[in-house]
Design an enzyme around this catalytic site. Structure first.
Site, mmCIF file in Angstrom:
data_model
loop_
_atom_site.group_PDB
_atom_site.id
_atom_site.type_symbol
_atom_site.label_atom_id
_atom_site.label_comp_id
_atom_site.label_asym_id
_atom_site.label_seq_id
_atom_site.Cartn_x
_atom_site.Cartn_y
_atom_site.Cartn_z
ATOM 1 N N GLU A 13 -0.221 -0.599 5.875
ATOM 2 C CA GLU A 13 1.277 -0.496 6.871
ATOM 3 C C GLU A 13 1.031 0.827 7.107
ATOM 4 O O GLU A 13 0.575 1.767 7.994
ATOM 5 C CB GLU A 13 2.466 -0.571 5.920
ATOM 6 N N ASP A 31 0.527 -1.034 0.401
ATOM 7 C CA ASP A 31 -0.074 -0.089 -0.072
ATOM 8 C C ASP A 31 0.644 1.335 -0.339
ATOM 9 O O ASP A 31 2.079 0.959 0.983
ATOM 10 C CB ASP A 31 -1.270 0.420 1.345
HETATM 11 ZN ZN LIG Z 1 6.786 2.183 4.327
#
Ligand SMILES: [Zn+2]
Length: 410
Positions: free
Chosen positions: A175, A80
């Site tokens: 994340e 992501d």
């Molecule tokens: Zn990163």
């Protein structure tokens, strides 16, 4: 270099922007799309067990080439990108043979990557840089890490003469919105040490992060119509003001600290006369100092309730993450071998600290010691994001050497 750049350019074109509070996992469909592509490419490289699991996490194994039982290690990156700048329609611009000087981004000429703000550019004359066109982020955070891992996997699969143990590859989701390890199963990874490829520049090894707690302070007063409030109202808004005023301001705040100093950071206030909540971040590299900071909050609460006995103040502390150094100490090879691999790749390693948390700090706490390695990321989360292909290539060499170093032990 060419295949590395090709991979990177392919991955950044898929929009994998993470979404806050999405209610799904992963938070955006592009993450599944990129994960599918990566699993397929890994199978194409000969990693036969490459799968994308039900949460979108991609797992695969580079099989050992040594006969002895070398320990399994893991290489980890996140698919992501940050929601702070859009990742839609990324048009990477390749600057071959960079000649120095500021870089004006053509899609929005008000966006300029200035040497003054990016002193590291001074060392990169003649190298190949990749920027955005100024209208999106680049997504080198963390697609540089993904491209580096993919390229290292391709090289090891093509060169079975390089001695190494088993290497697990793990590509995670979300994340950037704090859910990078929610669905990571350490049993499935089965490694003794992991490395996130999610770092700036070249040659850095992040082996320490903050330890972090969240304090929620709830101040309860007594609300009554102001017309008849004399002697009866206890205004939680005013008590919140007192509380904030008694926090250290000229020290122990993010505005006044750097390097190894920790802080207390009130970052949100909500409420009214009857009740106010304050949210305060507690941060320190030295984990026991978090308890001292929590104690300070309780002391402030006690002094205020002594002055206003009809009010009540609750201080509720929740642990968030811990300095990875605390647990890395149990597997000293994780850092030592990363340093050795960098030296063998011709890079002087530098141990660095992160004034924040990483997925590695969570993974380390959960039992997989996971320092973070440089992968050529610069100006994260911004339209001014850029990367350097040679720095990424260096990170590939470091991974290959890291595989060798771990392959030499048992
Ligand atoms: Zn990163």
């Amino acid at each position: 270099m060419k295949t590395l750049l090709d991979r990177f350019s392919r991955y950044v074109r898929i929009d994998t922007t993470a979404v806050e509070n999405a209610g799904t996992y992963p938070s955006s469909p592009g993450q599944l799309e990129l994960g599918r592509m990566l699993a397929e490419e890994l199978r194409g490289l000969g990693l036969r067990d490459a799968v994308q699991d039900e949460h979108g996490i991609v797992l695969a194994t580079i099989p050992a080439t040594v006969a002895h039982a070398a320990p399994t290690i893991a290489w980890i990156a996140h698919v992501d990108t940050s929601p702070e700048t859009t990742g839609r329609n990324v048009k990477p611009i390749v600057h071959e043979n960079y000649q120095g000087g500021d870089i004006v981004l053509p899609g929005d000429p008000s966006k300029v990557i200035r040497v003054g703000d990016n002193p590291e550019l001074a060392n990169l004359k003649g190298k190949t840089l990749v920027t955005t066109d100024g209208t999106t982020l680049l997504g080198a955070d963390d697609k540089a890490g993904i491209a580096v891992i993919m390229e290292a996997a391709a090289q090891l699969m093509a060169r079975p003469e390089v001695p190494h143990g088993p290497i697990r590859i793990c590509f995670t989701c979300d994340e950037e919105v704090g859910h990078g390890v929610d669905h990571v199963d350490l049993q499935k990874i089965g490694a003794v040490a992991g490395y996130t490829l999610d770092g700036g520049g070249v040659g850095e090894i992040d082996g320490e992060t903050f330890s972090a707690d969240l304090a929620v302070v709830t101040i309860r007063g007594i609300n009554i119509h102001p017309a008849i409030a004399k002697g009866r109202m206890v205004n939680a808004v005013r008590l919140a003001g007192l509380f904030l005023d008694r926090l250290p301001r000229l020290a122990q705040s993010p505005e006044t600290t750097a390097e190894r100093e920790g802080f207390l950071h009130p970052y949100r206030i909500e409420g009214g006369v009857a009740e106010v909540t304050l949210r305060i971040l507690l941060r320190d590299f030295n984990t026991p100092r978090l308890a001292e900071r929590a104690e300070l909050l309780r002391t402030i609460a006690a002094t205020i309730t002594a002055e206003y006995p009809q009010a009540s103040i609750d201080v509720n502390i929740t642990p968030q993450y811990r300095n990875m150094a605390d647990e890395l100490a149990r597997e000293p090879r994780a850092l030592a071998f990363a340093q050795e691999a960098m030296r063998r790749a011709g890079v002087e390693p530098k141990l660095t600290i992160v004034r924040g948390g990483t997925d590695g700090s969570r993974l380390t706490e959960l039992g997989l010691p996971t320092p973070n390695l440089s992968t050529g990321e610069h100006n994260l989360h911004s339209p001014l994001e850029w990367t350097c292909v040679e720095e990424m290539a260096t990170a590939v060499r470091v991974l290959v050497e890291l595989a060798r170093v771990w392959g030499e032990t048992s």
